[in-house]
Enzyme design. Structure first.
Site, PDB file in Angstrom:
ATOM      1  N   SER A  70       0.835  -1.199   0.000  1.00 40.84           N
ATOM      2  CA  SER A  70       0.000   0.000   0.000  1.00 40.84           C
ATOM      3  C   SER A  70       0.879   1.263   0.000  1.00 40.84           C
ATOM      4  O   SER A  70       1.708   1.428  -0.891  1.00 40.84           O
ATOM      5  CB  SER A  70      -0.966  -0.030   1.183  1.00 40.84           C
ATOM      6  OG  SER A  70      -2.012   0.890   1.001  1.00 40.84           O
ATOM      7  N   ASP A 216      -5.870  -3.704  -2.374  1.00 39.41           N
ATOM      8  CA  ASP A 216      -4.801  -3.399  -1.428  1.00 39.41           C
ATOM      9  C   ASP A 216      -4.160  -4.667  -0.853  1.00 39.41           C
ATOM     10  O   ASP A 216      -4.851  -5.584  -0.405  1.00 39.41           O
ATOM     11  CB  ASP A 216      -5.378  -2.561  -0.288  1.00 39.41           C
ATOM     12  CG  ASP A 216      -4.309  -1.868   0.529  1.00 39.41           C
ATOM     13  OD1 ASP A 216      -3.540  -2.581   1.196  1.00 39.41           O
ATOM     14  OD2 ASP A 216      -4.256  -0.633   0.495  1.00 39.41           O
TER      15      ASP A 216
END
Length: 766
Positions: A70, A216
């Site tokens: 991320s 993610d």
């Protein structure tokens, strides 16, 4: 001679033997451990990673590999691409990061059509309707601007590179949404890997890569220690900046509960990864306090906290540092991959939906044979993204074998919004004077683009509440997209207007307006971002009738009689021209820019009434109407702003002034101390000076709280005496305003020298 050569060879062999024996007695050089940095996800808190990297640089601690998830993939990927920590910091400081991350576009860069829609429908959420029912987008934000930024900053890296060949070997972690498995990027376009890793569920839309829908990486590996270990790490420096769990009292909304759920899931895999750390590894967990996942404006604070957190572990990190010369040699020996100058041999466009590939190719206008420049192509793509017709538009550099030659070209991937084909927006307006007139209006807008390959669009707008209305319009582009268009329309409106004598409301009129017309629309500026002109013909029928109120008429015998106010019908037809130039940075609470709007109507009309007291004409006679609105805004440090606006209008026609019909003043920001439509007439003049103080940022998307004051002057009437200095109305207003996700909100008090006053609440536009 032979004996001499033999003696030389014998002596040489003895020397070599001695040297070899001596070398075997020296201690072997100590092998430096392979150090890998692991950077976790955590949204805006992840800018602490920059501070940690800056501290490691200051201590001459070499980094041999990086694994990130991320925001950790964002910072780690840029660092692995050869950008030092202070360079990443400098670049981030030069952009409005919160605007970029949330895809907030300066309204001066969008078309006038979209500006009008944003004003009319301030609730930004859009949903779609299809044969399957109501549809929502996959994410609140498509992250198009951030993807473009990542692409531009890594454009020097070959698109098909192995991540082991970067300046620092790198891995990015994402999650396959279809099967829940971890996906580790070790090659390919670097910016694509980073974008996939940062697709936070519910915030950023997932991205499709090689047929897989990716989100993610924090869902499966928010702190990828095992990935770093698989890269051959002897020592791991792990930086965990995960979002802490919210306290119970903050779990009051569905958004907070959703955030808490994701945090719980990611924290489980973080705990598991932390357990795999060895005694020689270093774990850095900066105390980021109240910096939240979405606090992108506090990047500088997070960075400083990260630097401090690393410095507190100096004793653990010191054994990993290198002597100055050795560290410089280490840096110089790192590879520096660079994409050579490339000529574009072809342009491929892959599109979904009804927008033709040729239309996209024409708008981009990428020249065959030109030198590839990622930033230039992304600039060309930006207007397509800003048109809001696509989920995303991206480009990649690809190769194609042509005989014995390899050609480089650009591949454009344009994905239309997938939650249509009908798109719905909503708006809500509410106004009350507390002791005066109140009203509300619910608005729904439907857009159906691309009914045909030529770009035909159907637009419908509905209004409910104090005002009822329906407008339906078709727009057919001419010649090419984003150019002139033809727009046939019908517009039916019904609203109420109050009739006043001085400060007393004596009647309420219902005004119904049925209109049809055909306009030629002409966008102004590049992609229509300066404004718009419209020229056209129209026919109009007004039905004006009293809803409440009667007149006390004296008779000759002195006995009074109550008589109803007159009803009137008006038929108009003629020509209309309208010009809008809008360069304000905000429709409400602007800090900079200007706006100019004018309208001219020339035509014929007739009017009939049921009253002998009202002079009308039942034959067609000429009329003209002109209006002009303008606004200018300027500010100091984006905190103190001045807005100056003016409004002028005049209608020239024969017959008596018609009750309830004409241009009006009164109500919020139109002589705020008075009631809505308190002054009506064929002539209008108005001016406003407003001071705004931006007192508080309320959150993302430029939401803020303002304190303001306005000085207003003007009047509307039917004779020159209405515009003398003595008869001109004045108003002084003090208010608190807020820019929110549901639109602008104002609450305040307005007073006038005549004694009029108004305590008001205004949500949305009047």
């Amino acid at each position: 001679m032979r004996q001499f050569l033999f003696a030389v060879l014998l002596f040489s062999s003895e020397l070599l033997c001695c040297a070899s024996h001596a070398a075997s007695l020296l201690p072997a050089p100590e092998k430096r451990p392979r150090i890998c940095v692991v950077l976790s996800g955590g949204g805006a808190r992840g800018f602490a990673h920059i501070g940690v990297l800056k501290y490691l640089e200051s201590q001459h601690i070499p980094i041999d590999c990086i694994a990130g998830t991320s925001i950790g993939a964002v910072i780690g990927g840029l660092y692995a691409a050869g950008l030092p920590a202070d360079e990443i910091e400098r670049r981030l400081e030069n952009i409005q990061l919160d605007q970029v991350v949330l895809d907030i576009v300066d309204r001066r860069h969008i078309t006038q059509t979209l500006r009008n829609e944003d004003n009319q429908y301030p609730i930004a959420a859009t949903f779609g309707i299809s044969d399957t029912g109501v549809n929502l987008p996959r994410g609140v934000v498509q992250a198009s601007q951030f993807s473009e930024l990542l692409h531009n900053w890594t454009a020097h890296i070959p698109p098909d590179i192995s991540f082991d060949a970067l300046t620092i070997p790198f891995r990015a972690v994402a999650t396959d949404l279809e099967n829940g498995k971890m996906v580790v990027f070790d090659q390919g376009p670097l910016h694509t890997a980073i974008r996939a890793s940062m697709a936070t569920p519910g915030v950023f839309a997932p991205i499709e890569v090689n047929g897989h829908l990716l989100s993610d990486g924090g869902l499966v590996r928010n702190l990828p220690v095992d990935i770093a270990r698989s890269m051959g790490a002897d020592v791991i420096i792990a930086v965990n900046i995960g979002t802490p769990l919210l306290a119970r009292e903050k779990l009051q909304t569905i958004l907070n509960i959703s955030e808490q759920t994701v945090t719980i899931l990611t924290e489980q895999n973080v705990i598991a990864q932390k357990k795999t750390l060895l005694p020689g590894d270093v774990l850095i967990e900066p105390d980021l306090g109240d910096i939240s996942f979405m606090d992108f404006t506090r990047a500088k604070d997070a960075e400083a906290i990260g630097y401090h957190a690393a410095s507190t572990l100096q004793q653990q990190l010191l054994p990993l540092s290198m002597e100055n010369t050795a560290y410089l040699n280490h840096l110089q020996q790192r590879p520096a991959p660079k994409l050579p100058p490339i000529r574009i041999a072809f342009v491929d466009v892959i599109t979904s939906g009804k927008i033709p590939a040729d239309d996209i190719r024409r708008q981009l206008h990428i020249q065959i044979g030109s030198v590839y420049d990622a930033a230039d192509i992304n600039r060309r793509i930006t207007p397509l993204i800003n048109s809001r017709q696509f989920d995303h538009v991206r480009h990649e550099l690809i190769t194609r074998n042509t005989g014995d030659k390899v050609d480089y070209g650009v591949q454009i991937t344009a994905s239309e919004r997938n939650w249509g084909p009908n798109f719905i927006r909503a708006g809500l307006s509410l106004s009350t004077g507390f002791d005066g007139v109140s009203g509300f209006k619910l608005q729904l807008g439907q857009r159906r683009p691309w009914l045909s390959d030529s770009g035909l669009e159907w637009r419908n707008d509905l209004q409910f509440g104090t005002t009822y209305g329906l407008r339906s319009e078709l727009r057919q582009p001419l010649l090419e997209r984003n150019s002139m268009y033809l727009a046939p329309y019908i517009d039916i409106q019904m609203n109420k207007r109050n009739l006043y004598v001085a400060d007393t409301r004596i009647a309420e009129y219902v005004l119904q307006d049925n209109q049809a017309g055909l306009d030629l629309g002409i966008p102004l500026g590049d992609n229509g971002n300066q404004g718009e002109a419209r020229l056209g013909a129209f026919v109009d029928h007004y039905n004006i009738r009293p809803g409440l109120g009667e007149i006390d008429m004296p008779l000759s015998n002195s006995n009074p009689q109550l008589t109803s106010f007159p009803s009137v019908q008006i038929d108009d037809f003629g020509w209309r021209s309208r010009l809008v130039v809008d360069q304000l940075d905000g429709a409400v609470f602007p800090h900079a820019g200007y706006q100019f709007e004018s309208e001219l109507l020339i035509g014929m009309n007739r009017s009939t009434s049921d009253s002998t007291q009202l002079v009308t004409h039942d034959d067609f006679r000429s009329f003209q109407q002109m209006t002009l609105n303008t606004k200018w805004a300027s500010s100091i440090n984006n905190t103190n702003s001045i807005n100056i606006s003016a409004r002028l209008g005049a209608r020239f026609q024969s017959g008596d002034p018609i009750p309830g019909f004409g241009m009006s003043l009164g109500g919020f920001q139109l002589l705020s101390a008075y009631q809505p439509d308190q002054f009506i007439g064929n002539y209008l003049a108005y001016g406003n000076v407003t001071y705004l103080f931006r007192a508080l940022n309320l959150g993302l998307a430029d939401e803020a709280l303002f304190f303001g004051t306005s000085l207003e002057i003007g009047n509307a009437g039917n004779s020159s005496s209405d515009f003398t200095l003595n008869n001109t109305k004045k108003s002084l207003t003090f208010f608190i305003g807020a820019r929110t996700f549901i639109g602008p909100i104002h609450i305040g008090i307005a007073i006038a020298p005549s004694g009029a006053r108004n305590l008001f609440l205004q949500m949305g536009h009047q």
